[in-house]
Write a protein that holds these residues in place. Structure first.
Motif, mmCIF file in Angstrom:
data_model
loop_
_atom_site.group_PDB
_atom_site.id
_atom_site.type_symbol
_atom_site.label_atom_id
_atom_site.label_comp_id
_atom_site.label_asym_id
_atom_site.label_seq_id
_atom_site.Cartn_x
_atom_site.Cartn_y
_atom_site.Cartn_z
ATOM 1 N N GLN A 199 0.842 -1.118 0.032
ATOM 2 C CA GLN A 199 0.084 0.028 0.064
ATOM 3 C C GLN A 199 0.892 1.330 -0.050
ATOM 4 O OE1 GLN A 199 -2.672 0.480 3.446
ATOM 5 N NE2 GLN A 199 -4.155 1.564 2.028
ATOM 6 N N ASP A 200 0.412 2.302 -0.714
ATOM 7 C CA ASP A 200 1.464 3.346 -0.931
ATOM 8 C C ASP A 200 1.437 4.219 0.460
ATOM 9 O OD1 ASP A 200 2.524 5.507 -3.266
ATOM 10 O OD2 ASP A 200 1.205 6.589 -1.691
ATOM 11 N N LYS A 201 2.411 4.690 0.758
ATOM 12 C CA LYS A 201 2.629 5.234 2.096
ATOM 13 C C LYS A 201 2.069 6.765 2.164
ATOM 14 C CE LYS A 201 6.214 4.647 4.815
ATOM 15 N NZ LYS A 201 5.368 3.666 5.740
ATOM 16 N N ASN A 202 1.783 7.370 0.898
ATOM 17 C CA ASN A 202 1.199 8.825 0.622
ATOM 18 C C ASN A 202 -0.078 8.671 0.383
ATOM 19 O OD1 ASN A 202 3.576 10.116 1.785
ATOM 20 N ND2 ASN A 202 4.380 9.407 -0.381
ATOM 21 N N ASP A 203 -0.658 7.813 -0.476
ATOM 22 C CA ASP A 203 -2.077 7.714 -1.050
ATOM 23 C C ASP A 203 -2.511 6.382 -0.578
ATOM 24 O OD1 ASP A 203 -4.266 7.596 -2.280
ATOM 25 O OD2 ASP A 203 -3.438 8.484 -4.175
ATOM 26 N N LYS A 204 -3.451 6.292 0.503
ATOM 27 C CA LYS A 204 -3.617 4.941 0.920
ATOM 28 C C LYS A 204 -4.965 4.479 0.130
ATOM 29 C CE LYS A 204 -7.472 6.856 3.888
ATOM 30 N NZ LYS A 204 -7.701 6.968 5.343
ATOM 31 N N CYS A 205 -5.165 5.077 -1.018
ATOM 32 C CA CYS A 205 -5.931 4.228 -2.063
ATOM 33 C C CYS A 205 -5.168 3.446 -3.313
ATOM 34 C CB CYS A 205 -6.832 5.298 -2.775
ATOM 35 S SG CYS A 205 -7.960 6.135 -1.573
ATOM 36 N N ILE A 206 -4.059 3.621 -3.086
ATOM 37 C CA ILE A 206 -3.043 3.057 -3.910
ATOM 38 C C ILE A 206 -2.265 1.500 -3.492
ATOM 39 C CG2 ILE A 206 -1.000 3.321 -5.668
ATOM 40 C CD1 ILE A 206 -1.919 6.054 -6.108
ATOM 41 N N PHE A 207 -2.512 0.683 -4.239
ATOM 42 C CA PHE A 207 -1.865 -0.647 -3.938
ATOM 43 C C PHE A 207 -0.999 -1.261 -5.052
ATOM 44 C CE2 PHE A 207 -5.427 0.020 -0.876
ATOM 45 C CZ PHE A 207 -5.133 -0.801 0.104
ATOM 46 N N PHE A 208 -0.191 -2.108 -4.834
ATOM 47 C CA PHE A 208 0.617 -2.661 -5.698
ATOM 48 C C PHE A 208 0.520 -4.040 -5.516
ATOM 49 C CE2 PHE A 208 2.156 1.483 -5.471
ATOM 50 C CZ PHE A 208 2.281 2.010 -6.875
ATOM 51 N N THR A 209 0.549 -5.322 -6.341
ATOM 52 C CA THR A 209 0.720 -6.581 -6.167
ATOM 53 C C THR A 209 1.980 -6.826 -7.006
ATOM 54 O OG1 THR A 209 -0.704 -7.135 -8.164
ATOM 55 C CG2 THR A 209 -1.458 -7.466 -5.917
ATOM 56 N N TYR A 210 3.106 -7.632 -6.275
ATOM 57 C CA TYR A 210 4.161 -8.186 -6.856
ATOM 58 C C TYR A 210 4.310 -9.550 -6.987
ATOM 59 C CZ TYR A 210 6.897 -3.677 -7.022
ATOM 60 O OH TYR A 210 7.405 -2.237 -7.334
ATOM 61 N N SER A 211 4.231 -10.184 -8.128
ATOM 62 C CA SER A 211 4.284 -11.627 -8.150
ATOM 63 C C SER A 211 5.271 -12.272 -9.188
ATOM 64 C CB SER A 211 2.892 -12.180 -8.693
ATOM 65 O OG SER A 211 2.476 -11.433 -9.798
ATOM 66 N N TYR A 212 5.693 -13.216 -8.657
ATOM 67 C CA TYR A 212 6.937 -13.807 -9.380
ATOM 68 C C TYR A 212 6.354 -15.001 -10.205
ATOM 69 C CZ TYR A 212 10.357 -11.306 -6.368
ATOM 70 O OH TYR A 212 11.106 -10.313 -5.766
ATOM 71 N N TRP A 213 6.584 -14.980 -11.542
ATOM 72 C CA TRP A 213 6.170 -16.267 -12.275
ATOM 73 C C TRP A 213 7.349 -16.767 -13.180
ATOM 74 C CZ3 TRP A 213 1.039 -17.482 -11.936
ATOM 75 C CH2 TRP A 213 0.136 -16.389 -11.464
ATOM 76 N N GLU A 214 7.062 -18.149 -13.202
ATOM 77 C CA GLU A 214 8.146 -19.096 -14.026
ATOM 78 C C GLU A 214 8.362 -18.623 -15.411
ATOM 79 O OE1 GLU A 214 10.363 -21.261 -12.978
ATOM 80 O OE2 GLU A 214 9.932 -20.854 -10.879
ATOM 81 N N THR A 215 7.075 -18.698 -16.045
ATOM 82 C CA THR A 215 7.076 -18.223 -17.567
ATOM 83 C C THR A 215 5.939 -17.390 -17.844
ATOM 84 O OG1 THR A 215 5.634 -20.010 -18.133
ATOM 85 C CG2 THR A 215 7.901 -20.688 -17.844
ATOM 86 N N GLU A 216 6.033 -16.600 -18.814
ATOM 87 C CA GLU A 216 4.920 -15.868 -19.391
ATOM 88 C C GLU A 216 3.717 -16.835 -19.668
ATOM 89 O OE1 GLU A 216 5.509 -12.850 -22.305
ATOM 90 O OE2 GLU A 216 7.804 -12.816 -21.700
ATOM 91 N N ALA A 217 3.762 -17.893 -20.039
ATOM 92 C CA ALA A 217 2.716 -18.802 -20.204
ATOM 93 C C ALA A 217 2.033 -19.231 -18.647
ATOM 94 C CB ALA A 217 3.199 -20.220 -21.023
ATOM 95 N N ASP A 218 2.847 -19.346 -17.796
ATOM 96 C CA ASP A 218 2.078 -19.537 -16.542
ATOM 97 C C ASP A 218 1.244 -18.483 -16.045
ATOM 98 O OD1 ASP A 218 3.339 -21.897 -16.070
ATOM 99 O OD2 ASP A 218 5.013 -21.071 -15.289
ATOM 100 N N LEU A 219 1.547 -17.068 -16.368
ATOM 101 C CA LEU A 219 0.617 -15.844 -15.949
ATOM 102 C C LEU A 219 -0.300 -16.123 -16.780
ATOM 103 C CD1 LEU A 219 0.219 -13.328 -14.561
ATOM 104 C CD2 LEU A 219 1.866 -12.171 -16.580
#
Length: 98
Positions: free
Chosen positions: A42-62
């Motif tokens: 969650q953004d420290k300055n704008d609580k309405c903004i979120f980010f997900t970070y995910s790691y994927w083996e391959t583009e096909a998996d995503l």
């Protein structure tokens, strides 16, 4: 392996809905074939903004995840809560220091 970053901005009064739903689906997303890592920020300055970070083996998996029933149900719920268009990037990790 590559990193998928998604930026989402929510109506402030809908943030609890998003967080409650994320809590129920996070383990399912993490267990998707090819997913190796998942975090929510969650953004420290704008609580309405979120980010997900995910790691994927391959583009096909995503892409398989993005075509899944799980993604469709998560995304159809989540997109109703947005106050701005989401943004997404697929990036290669070049350096990681611990």
């Amino acid at each position: 392996m590559f990193v998928r970053i998604v930026k989402m901005s929510f109506h402030e009064d809908r943030i609890p809905d998003f967080l409650e739903n994320f809590e129920t689906v996070k383990d399912k997303i993490r267990k998707a074939n090819g997913n190796r890592f998942l975090e929510l920020y969650q953004d420290k300055n704008d609580k309405c903004i979120f980010f997900t970070y995910s790691y994927w083996e391959t583009e096909a998996d995503l892409e398989n995840y993005r075509q899944s029933e799980l993604f469709n149900s998560v995304w159809s719920f989540t997109k109703q809560l947005f106050n701005a268009k989401p943004e997404a990037w697929s990036v290669d990790k070049l350096v990681s220091l611990e």
